[in-house]
Design a protein around this motif. Structure first.
Motif, PDB file in Angstrom:
ATOM      1  N   VAL A 135     -12.166  48.736  34.218  1.00  0.00           N
ATOM      2  CA  VAL A 135     -11.818  47.405  33.742  1.00  0.00           C
ATOM      3  C   VAL A 135     -13.072  46.577  33.414  1.00  0.00           C
ATOM      4  CG1 VAL A 135     -11.797  45.939  35.822  1.00  0.00           C
ATOM      5  CG2 VAL A 135      -9.917  45.768  34.188  1.00  0.00           C
ATOM      6  N   CYS A 136     -14.198  46.950  33.974  1.00  0.00           N
ATOM      7  CA  CYS A 136     -15.413  46.134  33.856  1.00  0.00           C
ATOM      8  C   CYS A 136     -15.887  46.024  32.406  1.00  0.00           C
ATOM      9  CB  CYS A 136     -16.525  46.731  34.717  1.00  0.00           C
ATOM     10  SG  CYS A 136     -18.066  45.812  34.572  1.00  0.00           S
ATOM     11  N   PRO A 137     -16.005  44.795  31.904  1.00  0.00           N
ATOM     12  CA  PRO A 137     -16.352  44.613  30.495  1.00  0.00           C
ATOM     13  C   PRO A 137     -17.787  45.015  30.155  1.00  0.00           C
ATOM     14  CG  PRO A 137     -16.318  42.505  31.618  1.00  0.00           C
ATOM     15  CD  PRO A 137     -15.757  43.518  32.580  1.00  0.00           C
ATOM     16  N   VAL A 138     -18.649  45.146  31.169  1.00  0.00           N
ATOM     17  CA  VAL A 138     -20.021  45.574  30.876  1.00  0.00           C
ATOM     18  C   VAL A 138     -20.295  46.973  31.432  1.00  0.00           C
ATOM     19  CG1 VAL A 138     -21.067  43.308  30.548  1.00  0.00           C
ATOM     20  CG2 VAL A 138     -20.806  44.196  32.857  1.00  0.00           C
ATOM     21  N   LYS A 139     -19.199  47.666  31.750  1.00  0.00           N
ATOM     22  CA  LYS A 139     -19.271  49.075  32.135  1.00  0.00           C
ATOM     23  C   LYS A 139     -20.161  49.367  33.339  1.00  0.00           C
ATOM     24  CE  LYS A 139     -18.119  51.973  28.314  1.00  0.00           C
ATOM     25  NZ  LYS A 139     -18.625  52.966  27.375  1.00  0.00           N
ATOM     26  N   ILE A 140     -20.049  48.543  34.358  1.00  0.00           N
ATOM     27  CA  ILE A 140     -20.771  48.859  35.585  1.00  0.00           C
ATOM     28  C   ILE A 140     -20.010  49.971  36.300  1.00  0.00           C
ATOM     29  CG2 ILE A 140     -21.611  47.960  37.793  1.00  0.00           C
ATOM     30  CD1 ILE A 140     -21.606  45.167  36.512  1.00  0.00           C
ATOM     31  N   ASP A 141     -20.729  51.003  36.723  1.00  0.00           N
ATOM     32  CA  ASP A 141     -20.079  52.144  37.388  1.00  0.00           C
ATOM     33  C   ASP A 141     -19.811  51.780  38.852  1.00  0.00           C
ATOM     34  OD1 ASP A 141     -22.777  51.991  37.936  1.00  0.00           O
ATOM     35  OD2 ASP A 141     -23.099  54.156  37.996  1.00  0.00           O
ATOM     36  N   ILE A 142     -18.935  50.812  39.047  1.00  0.00           N
ATOM     37  CA  ILE A 142     -18.766  50.222  40.372  1.00  0.00           C
ATOM     38  C   ILE A 142     -18.396  51.251  41.440  1.00  0.00           C
ATOM     39  CG2 ILE A 142     -17.583  48.415  41.704  1.00  0.00           C
ATOM     40  CD1 ILE A 142     -17.034  46.972  39.074  1.00  0.00           C
ATOM     41  N   HIS A 143     -17.396  52.077  41.157  1.00  0.00           N
ATOM     42  CA  HIS A 143     -16.961  52.982  42.225  1.00  0.00           C
ATOM     43  C   HIS A 143     -18.005  54.059  42.519  1.00  0.00           C
ATOM     44  CE1 HIS A 143     -15.748  55.628  38.936  1.00  0.00           C
ATOM     45  NE2 HIS A 143     -15.421  56.572  39.802  1.00  0.00           N
ATOM     46  N   LYS A 179     -25.766  43.760  35.734  1.00  0.00           N
ATOM     47  CA  LYS A 179     -25.184  43.487  34.415  1.00  0.00           C
ATOM     48  C   LYS A 179     -23.967  42.573  34.504  1.00  0.00           C
ATOM     49  CE  LYS A 179     -24.574  47.808  32.832  1.00  0.00           C
ATOM     50  NZ  LYS A 179     -24.639  49.112  32.190  1.00  0.00           N
ATOM     51  N   CYS A 180     -23.470  42.387  35.708  1.00  0.00           N
ATOM     52  CA  CYS A 180     -22.217  41.658  35.933  1.00  0.00           C
ATOM     53  C   CYS A 180     -22.210  40.270  35.282  1.00  0.00           C
ATOM     54  CB  CYS A 180     -21.984  41.519  37.435  1.00  0.00           C
ATOM     55  SG  CYS A 180     -20.525  40.550  37.849  1.00  0.00           S
ATOM     56  N   ILE A 181     -21.137  39.966  34.556  1.00  0.00           N
ATOM     57  CA  ILE A 181     -21.001  38.638  33.955  1.00  0.00           C
ATOM     58  C   ILE A 181     -19.982  37.782  34.717  1.00  0.00           C
ATOM     59  CG2 ILE A 181     -21.772  39.311  31.647  1.00  0.00           C
ATOM     60  CD1 ILE A 181     -18.794  39.438  30.812  1.00  0.00           C
ATOM     61  N   ARG A 182     -19.611  38.231  35.914  1.00  0.00           N
ATOM     62  CA  ARG A 182     -18.764  37.439  36.813  1.00  0.00           C
ATOM     63  C   ARG A 182     -17.406  37.049  36.196  1.00  0.00           C
ATOM     64  NH1 ARG A 182     -22.604  39.018  39.541  1.00  0.00           N
ATOM     65  NH2 ARG A 182     -23.935  37.742  40.869  1.00  0.00           N
ATOM     66  N   CYS A 183     -16.763  38.033  35.596  1.00  0.00           N
ATOM     67  CA  CYS A 183     -15.461  37.743  35.000  1.00  0.00           C
ATOM     68  C   CYS A 183     -14.344  37.840  36.029  1.00  0.00           C
ATOM     69  CB  CYS A 183     -15.192  38.700  33.844  1.00  0.00           C
ATOM     70  SG  CYS A 183     -14.866  40.389  34.391  1.00  0.00           S
ATOM     71  N   GLY A 184     -14.576  38.580  37.097  1.00  0.00           N
ATOM     72  CA  GLY A 184     -13.562  38.706  38.147  1.00  0.00           C
ATOM     73  C   GLY A 184     -12.503  39.765  37.880  1.00  0.00           C
ATOM     74  N   ALA A 185     -12.620  40.480  36.757  1.00  0.00           N
ATOM     75  CA  ALA A 185     -11.583  41.464  36.428  1.00  0.00           C
ATOM     76  C   ALA A 185     -11.487  42.565  37.475  1.00  0.00           C
ATOM     77  CB  ALA A 185     -11.849  42.075  35.054  1.00  0.00           C
ATOM     78  N   CYS A 186     -12.636  42.936  38.044  1.00  0.00           N
ATOM     79  CA  CYS A 186     -12.595  44.026  39.041  1.00  0.00           C
ATOM     80  C   CYS A 186     -11.824  43.595  40.282  1.00  0.00           C
ATOM     81  CB  CYS A 186     -14.001  44.509  39.383  1.00  0.00           C
ATOM     82  SG  CYS A 186     -15.143  43.262  39.970  1.00  0.00           S
ATOM     83  N   MET A 187     -11.826  42.281  40.557  1.00  0.00           N
ATOM     84  CA  MET A 187     -11.051  41.798  41.706  1.00  0.00           C
ATOM     85  C   MET A 187      -9.569  41.846  41.405  1.00  0.00           C
ATOM     86  SD  MET A 187     -13.605  38.747  42.353  1.00  0.00           S
ATOM     87  CE  MET A 187     -15.255  39.398  42.323  1.00  0.00           C
ATOM     88  N   HIS A 226     -12.531  34.024  45.220  1.00  0.00           N
ATOM     89  CA  HIS A 226     -12.483  34.778  43.956  1.00  0.00           C
ATOM     90  C   HIS A 226     -13.524  34.152  43.032  1.00  0.00           C
ATOM     91  CE1 HIS A 226     -10.841  36.127  40.042  1.00  0.00           C
ATOM     92  NE2 HIS A 226     -10.095  36.991  40.702  1.00  0.00           N
ATOM     93  N   LEU A 227     -14.071  34.934  42.101  1.00  0.00           N
ATOM     94  CA  LEU A 227     -15.106  34.403  41.211  1.00  0.00           C
ATOM     95  C   LEU A 227     -14.571  33.372  40.232  1.00  0.00           C
ATOM     96  CD1 LEU A 227     -17.122  37.597  40.185  1.00  0.00           C
ATOM     97  CD2 LEU A 227     -17.892  35.710  41.625  1.00  0.00           C
ATOM     98  N   VAL A 228     -13.397  33.630  39.711  1.00  0.00           N
ATOM     99  CA  VAL A 228     -12.847  32.781  38.656  1.00  0.00           C
ATOM    100  C   VAL A 228     -11.742  31.872  39.196  1.00  0.00           C
ATOM    101  CG1 VAL A 228     -11.691  32.840  36.405  1.00  0.00           C
ATOM    102  CG2 VAL A 228     -13.418  34.547  36.941  1.00  0.00           C
ATOM    103  N   PRO A 268     -14.804  44.385  44.547  1.00  0.00           N
ATOM    104  CA  PRO A 268     -15.616  45.587  44.309  1.00  0.00           C
ATOM    105  C   PRO A 268     -17.078  45.265  43.960  1.00  0.00           C
ATOM    106  CG  PRO A 268     -13.498  45.789  43.223  1.00  0.00           C
ATOM    107  CD  PRO A 268     -13.552  44.407  43.761  1.00  0.00           C
ATOM    108  N   ILE A 269     -17.283  44.290  43.075  1.00  0.00           N
ATOM    109  CA  ILE A 269     -18.670  43.987  42.707  1.00  0.00           C
ATOM    110  C   ILE A 269     -19.420  43.399  43.904  1.00  0.00           C
ATOM    111  CG2 ILE A 269     -17.917  41.805  41.600  1.00  0.00           C
ATOM    112  CD1 ILE A 269     -21.030  43.789  40.572  1.00  0.00           C
ATOM    113  N   GLY A 270     -18.740  42.577  44.689  1.00  0.00           N
ATOM    114  CA  GLY A 270     -19.374  42.036  45.895  1.00  0.00           C
ATOM    115  C   GLY A 270     -19.772  43.133  46.864  1.00  0.00           C
TER     116      GLY A 270
HETATM  117  S1  SF4 Z   1     -15.425  43.405  36.202  1.00  0.00           S
HETATM  118 FE1  SF4 Z   1     -17.602  43.826  35.898  1.00  0.00          FE
HETATM  119  S2  SF4 Z   1     -18.409  41.972  34.938  1.00  0.00           S
HETATM  120 FE2  SF4 Z   1     -16.414  41.429  35.781  1.00  0.00          FE
HETATM  121  S3  SF4 Z   1     -16.881  40.621  37.833  1.00  0.00           S
HETATM  122 FE3  SF4 Z   1     -16.436  42.775  38.105  1.00  0.00          FE
HETATM  123  S4  SF4 Z   1     -18.437  43.785  37.957  1.00  0.00           S
HETATM  124 FE4  SF4 Z   1     -18.684  41.730  37.133  1.00  0.00          FE
END
Ligand code: SF4
Lengths: 454, 246
Positions: free
Chosen positions: A359-367, A300-308, A145-147, A329-331
């Motif tokens: 959930v992504c704090p920087v609004k990455i359109d992950i899906h 843009k990812c700031i590696r917060c781990g929220a998407c996980m 996990h990132l965090v 998801p970001i991975g």
């Molecule tokens: S929620 Fe967004 S900023 Fe946080 S780890 Fe996932 S992609 Fe990166």
């Protein structure tokens, strides 16, 4: 191996899966609570997204500005095109100081570059000082996990690991006592270290300084005790101005763990008297991703781990099922950029539920990017041939009303007439392993409609 | 107002009663919907599996079939989401644009186009609502728990207007059920586990009738309910709204 086979192994331990899922969901709920309490949270997200968008659009300029400022502050700046160069630069700095003992605070970039094995192979002792990182380092595992790098482990696992490596009592898995044991063990390492390596959460172009966020203060301890500080950063860590930082620190900790801010948010701008500070700026595939219009936003990812924490698939399959430095998801959208073939199953490890995007704090359109990677993978011939051909066939079939009507009837009749053991054979019907097939009705809707309405 | 009914391929074949209920409910609300017989599928199963290109003939067929209608109504949020969002791959001719804008999820059509917020009838049961991700997050039919704590949505409001109905409060209001199209087969183990967890949340909180706006999620959940022989019935929301009794 595909994600699904590794995931099947993880989920086979039902109790551990439950525990993993509930622990991460608890973090997600803490995040919700912290987020709901900030009325302007959605505005913050939008702002952060725009700042990153802007920075990425002129990354070259900001990198140059950052380098110039950092150099003026007396910092040595290095550029690494890939992981190999990064590792060589770091080793070179360590060697020039005749150092052999290094402490490291959590950095996904050095993980991505496989720095530890490289240094250890050259006779350097590298100690990860973040508690979770240290646990998995002792177990020779990768972070899951990132965090929360050791979130796949229970306290019993940690107890066993510490008993083996740090000599704690067998069967002791009291978190407080284990933490104390780790603290004692790490204290000696901190005091002996000659070089401290850290990651970078944010690099400020305007000031040439770097910002590191931790909850344990281990980065600060390492950096302040050692003679030399090496900070490794990806090119995407930049933000333009110091005044932009607040936007991100407000988002980072809330999204990651539900805290208002991380316990330590430390700024490093210049080396202390008589000391050295180095910053290694790493590309390692990032400019390639920058050049892919559909996927550049992943930077843009700031590696917060929220998407996980929010991902229902990640929570049940564990970080190791992704087999990539950044899981979840970001991975799954970063990894195909690095190795399309190896990571071809990751964009499919999602139901496209969209929770990651929300959930992504920087609004990455992950899906959306997951969906797009699937198309790229198919075009590149990286999906299983059987799947591709059956879908091709299905395409023809579904574009023809006649074939559709007949085919549907055949399938339904087959399902009704064939013996249960056959229709629900687990060997060739994955659906039927855990689920019943729907009961086939006598007539389809279109048949009913033709008879009743028309 | 010319309204076409789009019945997703698997609903046509396995859940005709959902199509019938859709047609009847629309009728009760004064809408004579027509079912164009040449319709097949929206192409979503292919596109989500990475075969968008192979799905293009299906998209064309969909547009050809429905271009003469003012509205295309389907009892499935995810198909509607697919038409609206992913038909961007087609050349945006007037018919394509028209069909994309005219395609509505049945519940949205009732609440937004017909502007109906309450329905007569009674349903004295403990009902658990499964929010399907494509409808909820894609078409914004209910607020995402990631965004704000507000949890209401059009379908919930419609259902609560029935007499005697009691809606279950879940531990995880809007978690995905794990269906995910071909995901349910390619990631069988995780998909099944997600579905089991979803069903368990409903069971724990007293659901006896499990419902939702998307039959695909419900098909998956029903598969689990039936395998485990749980005391729970699975119905599409339109069956309840149309007055199915138990
Ligand atoms: S929620 Fe967004 S900023 Fe946080 S780890 Fe996932 S992609 Fe990166």
């Amino acid at each position: 191996m595909t994600h699904s086979s590794r995931a099947a192994t993880f989920v086979a331990d039902a109790d551990r899966t439950t525990w993993h899922d509930e622990t991460l969901w608890f973090v997600r709920q803490k995040r919700d609570k912290a987020v709901y309490a900030v009325p302007e949270f959605q505005d913050l997200r939008e702002l952060a997204s725009q700042i990153k968008e802007h920075t990425l659009s002129r990354l070259d300029e900001y990198l140059q500005q950052f380098e110039a400022k950092a150099q003026r502050n007396g910092v040595h700046v290095h550029w690494a095109a890939d992981a190999q160069e990064h590792n060589a630069i770091v080793l070179d700095i360590i060697r020039r100081h005749n150092a052999t003992r290094v402490v490291k605070s959590k950095s996904m970039l050095t993980e991505e570059c496989h720095l530890n094995p490289h240094l250890i192979g050259h006779g350097i002792e590298v100690i990860d000082t973040d508690l979770g990182e240290r646990i998995i380092q002792l177990r020779e595992e990768a972070p899951s996990h990132l965090v929360l790098p050791a979130i796949h482990l229970k306290k019993e696992d940690v107890g066993a690991t510490f008993h083996l490596h740090l000599g704690t009592e067998k069967g002791n898995h009291d978190p407080q006592q284990l933490t104390e044991a780790a603290r004692q063990h790490l204290r000696a390492k901190f005091l002996a270290a000659e070089v401290a390596i850290s990651g970078v959460n944010f690099a400020v172009a305007e000031t040439g300084g770097v910002v590191i966020c931790t909850n344990e203060g281990n980065a600060d301890l390492g950096v302040n005790l050692a003679q030399v500080h090496i900070a490794s950063m990806g090119i995407e860590k930049l933000i333009p101005r110091l005044s932009d930082l607040g936007v991100f620190t407000r988002l980072l900790a809330r999204s990651a763990t539900g805290q208002p801010v991380t316990t330590y948010t430390s700024h490093y701008t210049k080396p202390a008297e008589g000391r050295e500070m180095h910053i290694v700026i790493v590309d390692n595939g990032r400019t390639q991703q920058l050049g892919r219009p559909d996927f550049r936003a992943s930077l843009k990812c700031i590696r917060c781990g929220a998407c996980m924490n929010t991902c229902p698939v990640y929570r049940r399959s564990g970080g190791h099922s992704y087999d990539f430095t950044v899981p979840g998801p970001i991975g799954a959208i970063l990894s195909p950029n690095i190795d399309l073939k190896k990571h071809s199953s990751l964009p499919f490890a999602s139901t496209l539920c969209g929770s990651c995007t929300d959930v992504c704090p920087v609004k990455i359109d992950i899906h959306v990017q997951l969906y797009k990677w699937r198309q790229v993978l198919t075009e590149a011939g990286e999906i299983p041939a059987a799947k591709k051909w059956s879908l091709k066939f299905m395409g023809r079939f579904l574009a023809s009303p006649k074939a559709f009507g007949i085919g549907g009837k055949v399938a339904r009749t087959g399902l009704r007439l064939l013996p249960y053991q056959l229709t629900h054979a687990k060997a060739f019907n994955a659906w039927a392993v855990a689920r019943e097939l729907p009961e086939p009705p006598k007539q389809s809707f279109r048949e009913w409609y033709a008879r009743t309405v028309e | 107002m010319r309204v076409a009914l789009f019945i997703p391929c698997y609903v046509d074949q396995f859940y005709p009663q959902v199509g019938i209920a859709s047609l009847q409910l629309l009728q009760k609300l004064g809408v004579q919907a027509h079912f164009p017989a040449q319709q097949t599928c929206c192409g979503q199963p292919l596109a989500n599996s990475g075969c968008e290109r192979e799905a293009l003939p299906i998209y064309h067929h969909f547009v050809d079939t429905f271009q003469d209608y003012d509205y295309v109504v389907a009892p499935s949020g995810s198909c509607v989401y697919h038409v609206r969002k992913h038909f961007d791959k087609l050349e945006q001719t007037a018919p394509v644009q028209k069909v994309r804008a005219a395609t509505y999820d049945l519940i949205d059509f009732i609440t937004q186009v017909l502007d109906i917020t309450e329905l007569p009838g009674q349903f004295p049961h403990k009902v658990g609502l499964h929010l399907s991700c494509h409808g909820q997050r894609g078409l914004h039919q209910a607020n995402e728990s990631e965004m704000t704590p507000v949890r209401d949505g059009q379908l919930r409001r419609l259902l609560s207007s029935l007499d005697g109905i009691e809606l279950t409060e879940l531990d995880r209001n809007d978690e995905c059920c794990g269906f995910g199209g071909t995901f349910c087969v390619s990631e069988e183990a995780i998909s099944a586990r997600m579905g089991q967890d979803r069903v368990q949340d409903h069971l724990r909180n007293g659901t006896t009738i499990l419902t939702g706006g998307d039959m695909s999620c419900l098909m998956h959940l029903q598969g689990i309910v039936r395998r485990r022989q749980l005391p729970m019935k699975v119905l599409h929301a339109v069956e309840i709204l149309n007055g199915t009794r138990f």
